[in-house]
Structures are given as C-alpha cells and as structure tokens.
Scaffold this active site. Structure first.
Site, mmCIF file in Angstrom:
data_model
loop_
_atom_site.group_PDB
_atom_site.id
_atom_site.type_symbol
_atom_site.label_atom_id
_atom_site.label_comp_id
_atom_site.label_asym_id
_atom_site.label_seq_id
_atom_site.Cartn_x
_atom_site.Cartn_y
_atom_site.Cartn_z
ATOM 1 N N HIS A 1 0.729 -1.162 0.071
ATOM 2 C CA HIS A 1 -0.094 -0.142 0.014
ATOM 3 C C HIS A 1 0.983 1.238 0.042
ATOM 4 C CE1 HIS A 1 -3.542 -2.002 0.422
ATOM 5 N NE2 HIS A 1 -3.385 -2.687 1.495
ATOM 6 N N ASP B 1 -3.090 -10.432 -2.272
ATOM 7 C CA ASP B 1 -3.645 -9.883 -1.066
ATOM 8 C C ASP B 1 -5.266 -9.559 -1.506
ATOM 9 O OD1 ASP B 1 -2.485 -8.613 1.631
ATOM 10 O OD2 ASP B 1 -4.326 -7.658 0.854
ATOM 11 N N HIS C 1 -6.620 -6.821 -0.532
ATOM 12 C CA HIS C 1 -6.841 -5.454 -0.629
ATOM 13 C C HIS C 1 -5.840 -5.078 -2.059
ATOM 14 C CE1 HIS C 1 -7.003 -6.180 3.711
ATOM 15 N NE2 HIS C 1 -8.235 -4.919 3.254
ATOM 16 N N ASP D 1 -5.288 -12.586 3.308
ATOM 17 C CA ASP D 1 -6.635 -11.750 4.007
ATOM 18 C C ASP D 1 -7.628 -12.225 3.110
ATOM 19 O OD1 ASP D 1 -5.092 -10.128 2.343
ATOM 20 O OD2 ASP D 1 -5.184 -8.616 3.455
#
Ligand SMILES: [Zn+2]
Length: 308
Positions: free
Chosen positions: A122, A159, A161, A243
């Site tokens: 991120h 991931d 996200h 996740d």
C-alpha cells in the site's frame, strides 16, 4: 535446491498499538506455518537507503525517519504506526526482498519467501498507508530490472486489498507486469479494471465480497494467467497476502488454504515455462492467525515442493 526463507528477529520489533490487526503475533503464526517445511533459512539484511530510493524520493524517507519515536508510537496515517524499531524492521523487509531476488537470480534457489513485516504493497511514492512504509515488492522488481538487467518482471498480488502502492510505484514501468486480484469495494478503493498503467501493463481483477474458490480460480484462468503467459516474465514476484481467507476479519472473500496451494502451483507452472521457475514471494496481509498459519504452510509448502 531448497526454498529460501528470509526472516529476522528485528521483524518482531515493529510494534503496533494494542488491538491493531497488523500485530507482532502474526510472525508466530507464520513460523508455525513454516514449521516442518524443508526450507533454508537466511537472515534478511538491512537495506541500504539507496535501495529504498529506487522507488521513493529522499524527502519521503526523511519524513519516515523523522516520525520514528523514541518511545511509544509515531503515526504516518490513520492506521500506519511507527515504533522505535519500525524503521529497522522496514529496512530489513526491503533488504530481505532484495537479497531474495539476488539469490534466486544467482541460481542459489529456484524460489524464496520473505517472512517480514511491516507489509509494503500500500505504500505509494511519497505516502505511507495501510500499515505499509516502503514498497518492498516494487523495489525488488526495480532491482531485478535495473541491477540484474532483466527485461521483464511480473508481480502477482493476491492480497485481498488492492496493491495501490505497487501500482503507483510502477505505473509507467513498461518492463513490469502488475496483476492484482482484490475485493471491491474495499480499502483502499483503487483497483478498477480501467486502471491499466501507462503501457497497459497493469491488470486489475476486482472480485465481489462473498465470492470464493470457483470465482477466484476462474478469474485467474481468464485474466491473470493469460496476461502472464503473453508477457513471458523472467522472474515472478508475489505479494502474498492471505487476507482473502474466509476467516479473515478485514475482508469478505471466501478463499481457503487449498486455494493458495492451487494458485501457487499454477504460478510455479508459469514460472517454470518462462522464468526458469524463479519466484520471490513476500508476505503482505493476513490477519486471522490460524488462517495465516494454514495459508503460509500451503503457499510455502508448494514453493518448497516445486523448488527442489
Ligand atoms: Zn490486505
């Protein structure tokens, strides 16, 4: 050859406030997942600052340094904290990825896994966010391209996200294919299919909350694997966040540990066909400790089996 696993006790020094999902205890879960696998462990070295500067401006690095507290916590955004030892941990994350790329490209192993934290995908060019300080995987890609002279490197980010930071850091890097599957809508909000990069080299595959194995496997078969095959990477990097697992508290995809084994095996197939089997994977998210343990065992287990 054995799969290389880069770790360091300094990764335990990146403390986060009580209740924060990106917690030190994640490393224990990762270690339990790795137990019993025939991997070769190495210490993740501290990155030189010049390594960070492959992707981030000096002013940003200076700002991160300035926020490191003497005690307690510094804070870079709403959910990104710094403890006194966080910068050291983050530099070992960058250094672990760099060392893993070097070792795999020197032929010391077919593949490697970097078991570090904080995560990285991120972190944008000049902005820490989403628990991430430096763009570990994007920096590793730049190292493979610029220092080792590779012509094509692919990054696969599974991931849950979107890897907005990796996308930002490599938006105009034609030599790097970036493919991301992620839940949408979800933090950080980016990752629409229309976001393609300056050279059409970015492949974003948003997935709906509640979708599970069948949808995920179909999406990879239809979108990600063909893009990888067409690109012909000489090295595959993986942003390995776990996740998207059904038990994860931060998201709503319904993947199981078996899905990570399947996906890793398919990525090994593509790496075998184009890249001499070369894969470097680095830990991103994964916040349910039992699921994290099972998924790391599944992911690195396949890397270990295929890396022999
Ligand atoms: Zn995540």
């Amino acid at each position: 050859m054995a799969t290389l696993v880069y770790t360091h006790s300094d990764f335990f020094g990146h403390m986060t406030p009580p209740g924060h999902p990106e917690q030190v205890a994640r490393l224990g879960a990762v270690e339990r997942g790795l137990a019993g696998l025939a991997v070769e462990r190495r210490e993740a070295p501290l990155a030189e600052e010049s390594e960070v500067l492959r992707c981030h401006p000096a002013g940003y690095l200076a700002r991160v340094k300035a926020e490191v507290p003497v005690e307690g916590w510094g804070q870079l955004d709403g959910d990104t904290y710094l403890a006194p030892r966080s910068l050291v941990a983050a530099l070992r994350g960058v250094g672990g990825c760099a060392a893993a790329v070097d070792a795999v490209l020197r032929g010391e192993a077919k593949n490697a896994f970097v078991a570090g934290r904080p995560p990285g995908h991120h972190a944008e060019t000049a902005k820490a966010m989403g628990f991430c300080l430096f763009g570990n995987v994007a920096i590793a890609a730049k190292r493979a391209l610029d220092r080792h002279g590779l012509a094509r490197v692919a990054i696969v980010d599974f991931d849950v996200h979107h890897g907005n930071g990796t996308q930002d850091l490599l938006w105009d890097e034609a030599r790097c294919l970036f493919a991301s599957t992620h839940q949408m809508p979800l933090y950080p909000g980016s990752g629409a299919e229309s976001e393609r990069g300056a050279h059409g080299q970015i492949v974003n595959v948003p997935l709906r909350a509640g979708s599970g194995s069948a949808v995920m496997r179909a999406a990879y078969e239809a979108r990600v694997f063909p893009a990888l095959e067409a690109f012909g990477p000489e090295l595959i990097l993986i942003s390995a966040g776990f996740d998207a697992h059904a038990d994860d508290p931060l998201a709503g995809l319904e993947w199981e540990a078996d899905d990570y084994a399947w996906l890793t095996g398919r990525l090994c197939d593509i790496a075998d066909a184009h890249a001499g089997g070369r894969i470097v994977s680095t830990l991103e998210g994964g916040y349910d400790l039992q699921a994290l343990e099972a998924c790391v065992a599944a992911h690195v287990g396949v890397l270990e089996e295929r890396g022999r």
